[in-house]
Design an enzyme around this catalytic site. Structure first.
Site, PDB file in Angstrom:
ATOM      1  N   HIS A 598     -80.457 -91.364 -68.439  1.00 43.76           N
ATOM      2  CA  HIS A 598     -80.486 -91.905 -69.796  1.00 43.76           C
ATOM      3  C   HIS A 598     -80.566 -93.424 -69.875  1.00 43.76           C
ATOM      4  O   HIS A 598     -80.955 -93.975 -70.911  1.00 43.76           O
ATOM      5  CB  HIS A 598     -79.236 -91.436 -70.553  1.00 43.76           C
ATOM      6  CG  HIS A 598     -79.422 -91.362 -72.038  1.00 43.76           C
ATOM      7  ND1 HIS A 598     -80.317 -92.156 -72.728  1.00 43.76           N
ATOM      8  CD2 HIS A 598     -78.837 -90.588 -72.988  1.00 43.76           C
ATOM      9  CE1 HIS A 598     -80.262 -91.877 -74.017  1.00 43.76           C
ATOM     10  NE2 HIS A 598     -79.378 -90.931 -74.197  1.00 43.76           N
ATOM     11  N   TYR A 714     -71.794 -88.703 -85.097  1.00 42.30           N
ATOM     12  CA  TYR A 714     -72.797 -89.612 -84.535  1.00 42.30           C
ATOM     13  C   TYR A 714     -74.167 -88.958 -84.651  1.00 42.30           C
ATOM     14  O   TYR A 714     -74.376 -87.847 -84.184  1.00 42.30           O
ATOM     15  CB  TYR A 714     -72.465 -89.869 -83.066  1.00 42.30           C
ATOM     16  CG  TYR A 714     -73.397 -90.812 -82.333  1.00 42.30           C
ATOM     17  CD1 TYR A 714     -72.979 -92.088 -81.987  1.00 42.30           C
ATOM     18  CD2 TYR A 714     -74.682 -90.431 -81.953  1.00 42.30           C
ATOM     19  CE1 TYR A 714     -73.806 -92.957 -81.290  1.00 42.30           C
ATOM     20  CE2 TYR A 714     -75.520 -91.298 -81.268  1.00 42.30           C
ATOM     21  CZ  TYR A 714     -75.079 -92.554 -80.927  1.00 42.30           C
ATOM     22  OH  TYR A 714     -75.908 -93.410 -80.248  1.00 42.30           O
ATOM     23  N   THR A 727     -81.543 -97.738 -79.995  1.00 39.92           N
ATOM     24  CA  THR A 727     -80.976 -96.815 -80.980  1.00 39.92           C
ATOM     25  C   THR A 727     -79.900 -97.509 -81.811  1.00 39.92           C
ATOM     26  O   THR A 727     -79.385 -98.565 -81.455  1.00 39.92           O
ATOM     27  CB  THR A 727     -80.343 -95.586 -80.295  1.00 39.92           C
ATOM     28  OG1 THR A 727     -79.288 -96.020 -79.423  1.00 39.92           O
ATOM     29  CG2 THR A 727     -81.384 -94.810 -79.527  1.00 39.92           C
TER      30      THR A 727
END
Length: 898
Positions: A598, A714, A727
């Site tokens: 990630h 979230y 993001t």
């Protein structure tokens, strides 16, 4: 290595019959040969086979005396006791006949096998295969003089590889120039120069005397006449005008892209000012921008005001806190705003002026790279294959097409032939994250990991049945074709050799905690064959797993997709290299998926590659009637290399500890896949509601029914409208959404539910738009906290904000970013998207993809160890919440969930 040498007889080899077979003559066709040992394997010359005729063979017998020749290989290593030049290689049988296309497993080469302690099984043939390919040229010093021998085929492969490398360099230089001058082109410079010179010829001075001023300061030279100096001055003036025009266009586009009012207009309407703005953006963006052409025109992420961030934060926690706790939080927030925040904000504004993006580098370092816990489950995520179809049931064939399609995408990426993604077809989005998609590995460190990215990689790292391989992806400077890749993968699948000691579970180091992995890497993998083998993995284009399991959607078998998702998320904890940018997993039945690290990028970036790969695999490359890749294989290609390891017992103990920790983490994951087919975006859009808002409010309703309370939620939102944006967080649990949920729980409030739902939907859309335009809450507070840590400033408010757990973490997977095929006409070729693990130990992780007019997929994860969560139960609540909300708009209600 030079793969094309294997299995091809060179012009200077003499007869095609190899002396390692049954020929009575030596390879040079002049003398009898003596056999001093058993018959060797095919493609092999042993040092016990002594040539008794040719003067260049070491150990020659002549007239009862032994002439010792000294052989020198200035460019390529040559084994002294193996006359490698005398064998045609494993691709030929005696008489020059082609061997069957599926080569025996003993033909696999072993990389890094030199030195003592190397496994001896099947070692001779691979060594000879390497020797065949290593000898590009050699010369021999004898009493008679020098004898120079060249392999034209080897030199040809060297030449082609060099040409391919220089082509890549040239393409990169060309792309740098084209990107550097965009929206202009080199030809436009020539037009400006010709126009200026033509004007001077017509006695018109477009520079208003500036050209003559430039000419005056040019150094005098007897070779330059007045006319030549005037021409040079005109070219310099034209170049300056041209560059100024480029800068003006870029800055104008940057100012235009800084306007975000268009996002806040009602859906389906566009004001006159927005129409003018859109026309100007299209004009300034040029006709055919390349991948990175518009990067420098993207605006920087703005720093919100502290007052606005504090206000939005308090508004977001109001429905989650009791009155007394909310008042305490309000006091902390106001104190922070007045005393501590101004100093921290000034440093943050200064960074925003200096850096391209004030968030992204800190977000990557502190959220991802400095985490010392396992990245498996906690950070990595996965992507799934087509749900209803499997293009080929043959594992090697599916891997061949998939790998070739991925490499085609990499080539387009290197050449910048992929156009940038445009929001609403107008606004360019940042492509920065795509730079590290390939040739990238996360390197463990004791305090912080690092991301290693290479400009190019020509091989692939592969794992199968506990063994690691390296596969070269090019032959003669060209990509291997799908059928050749299938052949290579089939060779690996047919290889019967067992794993080396400690090799099978080696990748568990990447699944465990980071500090033990960093220490083990420095201690056991910093030298020798372990360093070579680990380097082959970390420097690979990406990682491929040929999995032995069978997974995928099976109609009528409950839980088939649950096990599929868990397999992609963590596998067996030792059969994925979790540090690679992405790992392609191909199962025994032809299904595939991917596990993604990630830190280097977010899901929409890898999703674009995934869409390209699936569409290219099915609609462009295709398969034969038997399920094989199209074309004929080249059996002369050198087989994959086994990576060689020397793993001591101390390292095996570290591997076992990491495996046990990762196994406990993986076994605790409770995963459920929900396929919602009652309706999709078609019905939702007819209700004039945002599909994302519809689903997010349904998740709030489902969570309240599941736990009886609201929680901090979230939702990931992109900020790629800004340069190097990643993001921002959308806090989906709002006062409006909680009011709607409470009305759904009260039978007496049925008449006001629709009104409350529309208000909650509008608030959610507003929160998403604010996050996308840089006016979010959490990234600003996160950066203020980082600054406070650098300055040594304690802030109770920031400490409490960052300690709040996200018990419901959600994300939407992008769909049809490239539109390579019409999903509505090919509804069987729909992907289920992907998912991730739970963020909190007592919470849920929910990923969803709106796959069609009547199809939505949910990926739900939680932990078995938490008594508060149950993924299947939560899935039933999501389904029921979707039905109940649809009923508000007149859609028939479905039976209540248990």
């Amino acid at each position: 290595m030079l793969p094309a040498l294997q299995g091809k007889r060179q012009p200077w080899l003499g007869p095609s019959t190899c002396p390692a077979l049954t020929a009575p003559l030596c390879a040079h066709g002049r003398g009898q040969r003596q056999r001093l040992g058993p018959r060797p394997m095919w493609g092999e010359c042993r040092d016990t086979d002594v040539c008794t005729s040719h003067p260049l063979v070491p150990g020659r017998l002549s007239g009862g005396t032994e002439d010792r020749a000294r052989t020198v290989a200035p460019a390529w290593p040559v084994r002294r006791k193996e006359h490698s030049w005398g064998c045609p290689g494993p691709g030929k049988a005696k008489g020059g006949e082609e061997r069957p296309r599926e080569l025996p497993a003993r033909g696999l080469q072993r990389a890094g096998a030199e030195g003592k302690g190397s496994p001896s099984r099947h070692r001779k043939a691979p060594q000879m295969a390497e020797a065949h390919q290593a000898v590009a040229f050699q010369f021999t010093v004898t009493p008679e003089g020098f004898d120079l021998r060249l392999s034209r085929e080897a030199l040809k492969q060297i030449y082609l590889s060099g040409v391919a490398s220089w082509k890549k360099r040239f393409v990169r230089i060309k792309n740098s120039i084209l990107t550097g001058v965009y929206p202009a082109t080199p030809s436009s410079w020539l037009v400006v120069v010709m126009a200026t010179v033509g004007s001077l010829y017509c006695r018109i001075d477009p520079s208003m005397g500036l050209i003559w001023h430039i000419r005056r300061y040019l150094p005098g030279c007897r070779y330059l006449s007045i006319q030549h100096r005037t021409l040079v001055s005109a070219v310099l003036f034209s170049t300056g005008v041209w560059l100024s025009g480029i800068l003006v266009c870029r800055q104008s586009l940057k100012l235009l892209l800084s306007y975000h009012g268009w996002m806040f207009e009602p859906h389906g309407t566009m004001s006159r000012s927005t129409r003018v703005w859109a026309a100007l953006v299209k004009l300034m963006s040029g006709r055919k921008p390349r991948l990175y052409s518009l990067q420098s025109s993207l605006p920087n992420l703005p720093v919100p005001s502290v007052e606005a961030t504090i206000h939005r934060y308090l508004e977001s926690v109001r429905p989650l806190l009791e009155e007394e706790k909310y008042r305490e939080m309000e006091v902390l927030a106001r104190a922070f705003q007045q005393r501590t925040a101004p100093r921290l904000q000034s440093y943050l504004v200064l960074k925003s002026w200096w850096a391209t993006n004030y968030v992204s580098d800190w977000w990557e370092e502190y959220v991802y790279l400095r985490g010392r816990g396992p990245i498996m489950v906690n950070s990595n995520y996965y992507i799934m294959d087509f749900v209803y179809v499997t293009p080929s049931p043959l594992q090697a064939a599916r891997a061949g097409n998939a790998v070739h399609a991925i490499l085609l995408y990499r080539r387009k990426l290197d050449r910048e032939q992929i156009p940038p993604i445009m929001a609403f077809g107008i606004v360019p989005m940042c492509s920065y994250q795509m730079e590290r998609m390939f040739n990238t590995t996360r390197i463990p460190g004791k305090e912080s990991d690092t991301v290693q990215h290479l400009s190019d990689s020509k091989h692939l790292a592969i794992y199968h049945r506990g063994r690691f391989y390296r596969l070269w992806l090019y032959q003669g400077g060209k990509l291997l074709k799908p059928r050749d890749l299938e052949l290579q993968f089939q060779r690996i699948l047919d290889d019967p050799s067992p794993p080396q000691p400690g090799e099978e579970r080696l990748a568990a180091l990447t699944a465990g905690e980071r500090i033990p992995w960093a220490e083990a890497r420095a201690r056991f993998f910093s030298r020798g064959k372990n360093k070579v083998a680990l380097g082959a993995i970390e420097r690979a284009a990406f990682f491929l797993v040929l999995d032995e399991e069978v997974h995928g959607y099976e109609e009528g078998r409950e839980g088939s997709m649950d096990s599929y998702g868990k397999s992609l998320l963590h596998g067996r904890c030792y059969d994925r290299w979790f540090d690679k940018s992405f790992t392609l997993v191909v199962y025994r039945n032809g299904k595939l998926g991917s596990s993604v690290e990630h830190s280097w990028a977010d899901a929409p970036v890898i999703g674009q590659l995934w869409e390209f790969m699936l569409a290219t695999d099915q609609f462009h490359l295709g398969y034969s009637d038997g399920g094989h890749c199209c074309g004929e294989p080249n059996t002369a290609i050198a087989p994959p290399q086994r990576l060689q390891w020397d793993i001591p017992e101390e390292c095996v103990e570290v591997i076992d500890r990491s495996y046990r920790l990762a196994k406990a983490l993986a076994d605790d994951v409770d995963f459920h896949y929900l396929q919602f087919t009652t309706f999709g975006k078609g019905l939702i859009k007819r209700c004039k509601i945002s599909p994302d808002a519809f689903i997010q409010i349904a998740l709030q309703l489902a969570h309240f029914r599941d736990k009886g309370s609201f929680c901090l939620t979230y939702e990931s939102s992109m900020t790629r409208l800004f340069r190097e944006g990643r993001t921002e967080t959308v806090r989906s649990c709002t006062s409006e959404s909680t009011a709607f949920v409470q009305s759904m729980m009260d039978p007496a409030r049925g008449l006001e539910r629709l009104k409350l739902f529309r208000a909650a939907s509008e608030k959610h859309q507003l929160m998403c738009r604010l996050a996308m335009t840089g006016a979010g809450i959490d990234r600003h507070l996160f950066c203020l906290y980082v600054v406070s840590q650098y300055l040594g400033v304690e802030s109770p408010f920031l400490a409490q904000v960052l300690a709040e757990p996200w018990r419901l973490s959600t994300s939407q997977t992008a769909q049809q970013q490239l539109r390579m095929f019409d999903i509505e006409k090919n509804q069987d070729y729909v992907s289920a998207g992907g998912g991730f693990g739970p963020v909190a130990d007592d919470g849920y992780g929910v990923s969803y993809i709106i796959a069609g007019e009547n199809l939505i997929f949910f990926h739900i994860s939680s932990k078995f160890s938490s008594p508060e969560t149950d993924s299947r139960r939560f899935g039933r609540h999501i389904r029921q919440a979707m039905w109940d909300i649809a009923e508000l708009f007149g859609h028939p209600a479905a039976p209540l969930a248990n």
